[in-house]
Scaffold this motif. Sequence first.
Motif, PDB file in Angstrom:
ATOM      1  N   ALA A 237       0.962  -1.256  -0.053  1.00  0.00           N
ATOM      2  CA  ALA A 237       0.070  -0.128   0.070  1.00  0.00           C
ATOM      3  C   ALA A 237       0.887   1.186   0.124  1.00  0.00           C
ATOM      4  CB  ALA A 237      -0.869   0.059   1.267  1.00  0.00           C
ATOM      5  N   GLY A 238       2.059   0.961   0.342  1.00  0.00           N
ATOM      6  CA  GLY A 238       3.006   2.253   0.562  1.00  0.00           C
ATOM      7  C   GLY A 238       3.671   2.732  -0.618  1.00  0.00           C
ATOM      8  N   ILE A 239       3.647   1.845  -1.681  1.00  0.00           N
ATOM      9  CA  ILE A 239       4.662   2.111  -2.963  1.00  0.00           C
ATOM     10  C   ILE A 239       3.771   2.803  -3.844  1.00  0.00           C
ATOM     11  CG2 ILE A 239       6.193   0.298  -2.663  1.00  0.00           C
ATOM     12  CD1 ILE A 239       4.856  -1.273  -4.587  1.00  0.00           C
ATOM     13  N   PRO A 240       4.217   3.706  -4.761  1.00  0.00           N
ATOM     14  CA  PRO A 240       3.286   4.596  -5.505  1.00  0.00           C
ATOM     15  C   PRO A 240       2.792   3.632  -6.700  1.00  0.00           C
ATOM     16  CG  PRO A 240       5.599   4.917  -5.887  1.00  0.00           C
ATOM     17  CD  PRO A 240       5.466   4.217  -4.621  1.00  0.00           C
ATOM     18  N   LEU A 241       1.733   4.213  -7.155  1.00  0.00           N
ATOM     19  CA  LEU A 241       0.916   3.496  -8.287  1.00  0.00           C
ATOM     20  C   LEU A 241       1.425   3.623  -9.589  1.00  0.00           C
ATOM     21  CD1 LEU A 241      -2.884   3.443  -7.692  1.00  0.00           C
ATOM     22  CD2 LEU A 241      -1.775   1.662  -8.454  1.00  0.00           C
ATOM     23  N   ASP A 242       2.062   4.893  -9.966  1.00  0.00           N
ATOM     24  CA  ASP A 242       2.163   5.270 -11.195  1.00  0.00           C
ATOM     25  C   ASP A 242       3.248   4.100 -12.056  1.00  0.00           C
ATOM     26  OD1 ASP A 242       2.889   6.493  -9.203  1.00  0.00           O
ATOM     27  OD2 ASP A 242       4.397   7.931 -10.239  1.00  0.00           O
ATOM     28  N   LEU A 243       4.444   3.476 -11.263  1.00  0.00           N
ATOM     29  CA  LEU A 243       5.173   2.690 -11.917  1.00  0.00           C
ATOM     30  C   LEU A 243       4.641   1.436 -12.422  1.00  0.00           C
ATOM     31  CD1 LEU A 243       8.360   2.523  -9.746  1.00  0.00           C
ATOM     32  CD2 LEU A 243       8.266   2.942 -12.287  1.00  0.00           C
ATOM     33  N   GLU A 244       3.451   0.723 -11.582  1.00  0.00           N
ATOM     34  CA  GLU A 244       2.866  -0.292 -12.123  1.00  0.00           C
ATOM     35  C   GLU A 244       1.801  -0.053 -12.979  1.00  0.00           C
ATOM     36  OE1 GLU A 244       1.171  -2.252  -8.409  1.00  0.00           O
ATOM     37  OE2 GLU A 244       2.493  -0.933  -7.395  1.00  0.00           O
ATOM     38  N   GLU A 245       1.094   1.320 -13.122  1.00  0.00           N
ATOM     39  CA  GLU A 245       0.261   1.656 -14.036  1.00  0.00           C
ATOM     40  C   GLU A 245       0.860   1.777 -15.345  1.00  0.00           C
ATOM     41  OE1 GLU A 245      -1.677   5.033 -12.398  1.00  0.00           O
ATOM     42  OE2 GLU A 245      -3.449   3.676 -11.758  1.00  0.00           O
ATOM     43  N   SER A 246       1.975   2.326 -15.462  1.00  0.00           N
ATOM     44  CA  SER A 246       2.740   2.384 -16.832  1.00  0.00           C
ATOM     45  C   SER A 246       3.337   1.239 -17.248  1.00  0.00           C
ATOM     46  CB  SER A 246       3.733   3.255 -16.689  1.00  0.00           C
ATOM     47  OG  SER A 246       4.798   2.911 -15.786  1.00  0.00           O
ATOM     48  N   ALA A 247       3.445   0.099 -16.536  1.00  0.00           N
ATOM     49  CA  ALA A 247       3.903  -1.146 -17.074  1.00  0.00           C
ATOM     50  C   ALA A 247       2.514  -2.098 -17.459  1.00  0.00           C
ATOM     51  CB  ALA A 247       4.583  -1.945 -15.696  1.00  0.00           C
ATOM     52  N   ILE A 249       0.050  -0.429 -18.654  1.00  0.00           N
ATOM     53  CA  ILE A 249      -0.086   0.265 -19.969  1.00  0.00           C
ATOM     54  C   ILE A 249       0.393  -0.477 -21.349  1.00  0.00           C
ATOM     55  CG2 ILE A 249      -0.487   2.253 -21.457  1.00  0.00           C
ATOM     56  CD1 ILE A 249      -1.291   3.787 -18.851  1.00  0.00           C
ATOM     57  N   ASP A 250       1.667  -0.713 -21.006  1.00  0.00           N
ATOM     58  CA  ASP A 250       2.446  -1.454 -22.045  1.00  0.00           C
ATOM     59  C   ASP A 250       2.235  -2.864 -22.293  1.00  0.00           C
ATOM     60  OD1 ASP A 250       3.871   0.874 -22.129  1.00  0.00           O
ATOM     61  OD2 ASP A 250       5.699   0.603 -20.891  1.00  0.00           O
ATOM     62  N   GLY A 251       1.300  -3.244 -21.350  1.00  0.00           N
ATOM     63  CA  GLY A 251       0.575  -4.854 -21.790  1.00  0.00           C
ATOM     64  C   GLY A 251       1.243  -5.885 -21.012  1.00  0.00           C
ATOM     65  N   ALA A 252       1.849  -5.251 -19.748  1.00  0.00           N
ATOM     66  CA  ALA A 252       2.321  -6.492 -18.898  1.00  0.00           C
ATOM     67  C   ALA A 252       1.510  -6.944 -17.822  1.00  0.00           C
ATOM     68  CB  ALA A 252       3.472  -5.763 -17.982  1.00  0.00           C
ATOM     69  N   SER A 253       1.178  -8.342 -17.737  1.00  0.00           N
ATOM     70  CA  SER A 253       0.253  -9.073 -16.994  1.00  0.00           C
ATOM     71  C   SER A 253       0.404  -8.546 -15.641  1.00  0.00           C
ATOM     72  CB  SER A 253       0.363 -10.293 -16.917  1.00  0.00           C
ATOM     73  OG  SER A 253       1.332 -10.915 -16.629  1.00  0.00           O
ATOM     74  N   LYS A 254      -0.585  -8.752 -14.718  1.00  0.00           N
ATOM     75  CA  LYS A 254      -0.516  -8.508 -13.495  1.00  0.00           C
ATOM     76  C   LYS A 254       0.700  -9.269 -12.673  1.00  0.00           C
ATOM     77  CE  LYS A 254      -4.042  -5.861 -11.324  1.00  0.00           C
ATOM     78  NZ  LYS A 254      -3.736  -4.700 -12.249  1.00  0.00           N
ATOM     79  N   PHE A 255       0.719 -10.503 -13.049  1.00  0.00           N
ATOM     80  CA  PHE A 255       1.762 -11.281 -12.542  1.00  0.00           C
ATOM     81  C   PHE A 255       3.283 -10.641 -12.630  1.00  0.00           C
ATOM     82  CE2 PHE A 255      -1.658 -14.561 -12.675  1.00  0.00           C
ATOM     83  CZ  PHE A 255      -1.577 -14.901 -11.388  1.00  0.00           C
ATOM     84  N   ARG A 256       3.267 -10.387 -14.035  1.00  0.00           N
ATOM     85  CA  ARG A 256       4.699  -9.793 -14.352  1.00  0.00           C
ATOM     86  C   ARG A 256       4.868  -8.481 -13.586  1.00  0.00           C
ATOM     87  NH1 ARG A 256       7.856 -10.617 -19.172  1.00  0.00           N
ATOM     88  NH2 ARG A 256       9.178  -8.723 -19.102  1.00  0.00           N
ATOM     89  N   VAL A 257       3.781  -7.627 -13.506  1.00  0.00           N
ATOM     90  CA  VAL A 257       3.841  -6.281 -12.722  1.00  0.00           C
ATOM     91  C   VAL A 257       4.337  -6.828 -11.054  1.00  0.00           C
ATOM     92  CG1 VAL A 257       2.663  -4.313 -11.704  1.00  0.00           C
ATOM     93  CG2 VAL A 257       2.521  -5.053 -14.071  1.00  0.00           C
TER      94      VAL A 257
END
Lengths: 350, 380
Positions: A237-247, A249-257
């Motif tokens: 919960a403490g890490i920023p969302l944007d990194l995960e979101e941009s990944a 958008i690039d098509g990475a699956s939830k597991f990859r993220v």
Amino acid sequence: VTRNSDARPLMQRLFEPRRLDTMALAPKIGTYTVLGIWTLIVLFPLYWVLVTSFKIEVQVDDGPYYLPFIDFAPTLDAWNFMLLRSNTLGPYVNSIVVSLASTLLALLIGSLAAYALVRIRFQVKLAAVLTFIVLLVGVIVAVAALDVPWPVAMTAAIVLFLLALNTYVRRFNAAVGNNDIEFWMISNRIMPPIVAVLPIYVMFQHLKLLDTQVALISTYTGVNLPIVVWLTRDFFAGIPLDLEESAEIDGASKFRVFFTIALPLVRSGLAATFMLVLILTWNEFLLALFLSNANAQTMPVLVAAQNTTRGPQWWYMSVLIVIMIAPVIVIAGFLQKHIARGLLVGAVKG
Amino acid sequence: MRESMAVAPTVSAETTRQSRDEWVDRNSGRIMVLPAVLILLAFAIFPLIISVYLSLCRFALAGGSFKLTFVGLYNFRRLLFGAQQYHFLGTLKPLDWPEWAGFGAFAILIVVWLGRYAATGLTVLGFLGRLVSASLATGLALAALATLPAGAYEGTLLTTCFYVLVGVLVQFLLGLGLALLCAQPIRGRHWFRVTFFIPLMVTPVGVAYMFRMLADMQKGPFAPVSAALGFGDMSWATQAWSARLMVLIGDTWQWTPFMFIVLLAAVENQPRDQLEAARMDGASSFQTFRDITWPAIAPIAATVVLIRLIEAFKIIDIPNVLTAGGPGLATESLTLHSFIAWRTQDLGGSAAVGYLLLFVSTITCVSFFNYAVRWTRRYQ
């Protein structure tokens, strides 16, 4: 020279510091005295165990000898006996395998669940949950009290459950959300292991897995899962969302993220969690006592079993305690930096 | 890309894999949570339900097999009112007037607490919850008072509550004190932090043996001291309260570090500017603690106490090894009680003790969470 001269009256100089990052003399002496005493309280028992492991029977029975080489001659007799001539290494290897495997498994499964619960919204129909519980109780009663063969009961329950999912469950809107699922997972930790251990014992007896490492590994994974979820959810919960979101958008699956972005970001927290769970499993006694016997025996059970009819043989016992503490201290030393930081994150989140 | 694949007839394997990937992606949340749910079902919920059944049965070995007979609440009745009451609740004696006075004071406190809650506006659920907490507290207080007259003894329930309440309180105060001392501008802070952490890593069984070794009045390291003071022949293991104190000392030695390390992190993290402002205004260190440090660390303090409460109820290793539950059953904890019942083939009784422990610890922990943890978080 001017820095050290303090023109204030003596009492003030003794008790009031000049700046926030210094201390006056009297509190300083008091602080070091108390901390020194506590250091002694912590270290003396450990020192005593270490010295005792180099004694032989006579040196223990004749009364206390404190200093090796000075008031008694240390020997490696006890070490020799415990490591080479008695079966210590078996339980030692068991302990290492069981605690490492179950800690890593709990960490993997628990952090996956915690991550999903932090990042993905869940809606589980309350009606489905209630149906599931009723069916579970039904199966257990049918098998235990009415002697229905368990494959029959299980199949019937699964069919009924699927039927329920597609009929009345759809009509009710009340749902269980992320917080409820989290609370349920964490609250499992309140359950004392003694309540669960008998059925687990019987379960492994049926599966012919009693007294194996598999039984201990899976049980410890289950017991420690709540702690992992509790701690890691705050880290995620403490890490920023944007990194995960941009990944994403690039098509990475939830597991990859999860594996490539989220996990590396919380590694300090993971290290602290790893250490805590490792200590808990490494030292666990009650479950090991029930689930292991000769084959899968772990160190705490071996240590507890040293209480012979002649009373405990302190010199042998001390060797066991020393070799149990040593590896944990080494690992903690390696993870020291991470533990402090990880605990801080966890602590600040509460 | 996807369209070009769809028109090519030779890549059907490719498309099924792709649709599988899509399915996995759509359901990734469920797939991530599923293993945890299954494991918790297998190792927590399922055993919990089976244990209810066991606690309602009488277990008997018959030939090479065993037989479970349904006996209803018999096991619980036996522990609370029947033949096993001495073991679970203690050997109780009728209350005399000083005990009744103590109970009266306690009852007034409870009523005032409930009344104050009712006066601030109440919900049915909130009131019911407080009623449950209050009845548990009243029951425990009654049992404790009934063990005060001469010839009465505490049972495993009260012993466990003693370990939990006194132990957690002492560990918290020690941990907080050490954390406050350690957070001052001193040298060697790192060294103290590392050293104070060590006891947490020692196996509890090992801690128990260690303290047996240390407390040995004939061969232990303090033997000359106790001989000089004239305690040479005294044995702590033969007196109920000294044996309990020994268990408590071992438990405190082990768990104070946990409180210390988390509270130190919290104290070090408190707002620096407020501390400096307080110093400028000439606030005393007690005032600084009361008005700045305590509000800053209270939520973490409450959480760490909650974690310790949860774990403290499970105590078994130290009393089992240090005193084997003795003298008599003075140091026996509820988990040890349940274990001993299991060893004597009384599976129903064992499960019943386990369930009573579950009730007591759940009510205590949930109460603490609702009244204390939430209260400290009200400013966040």
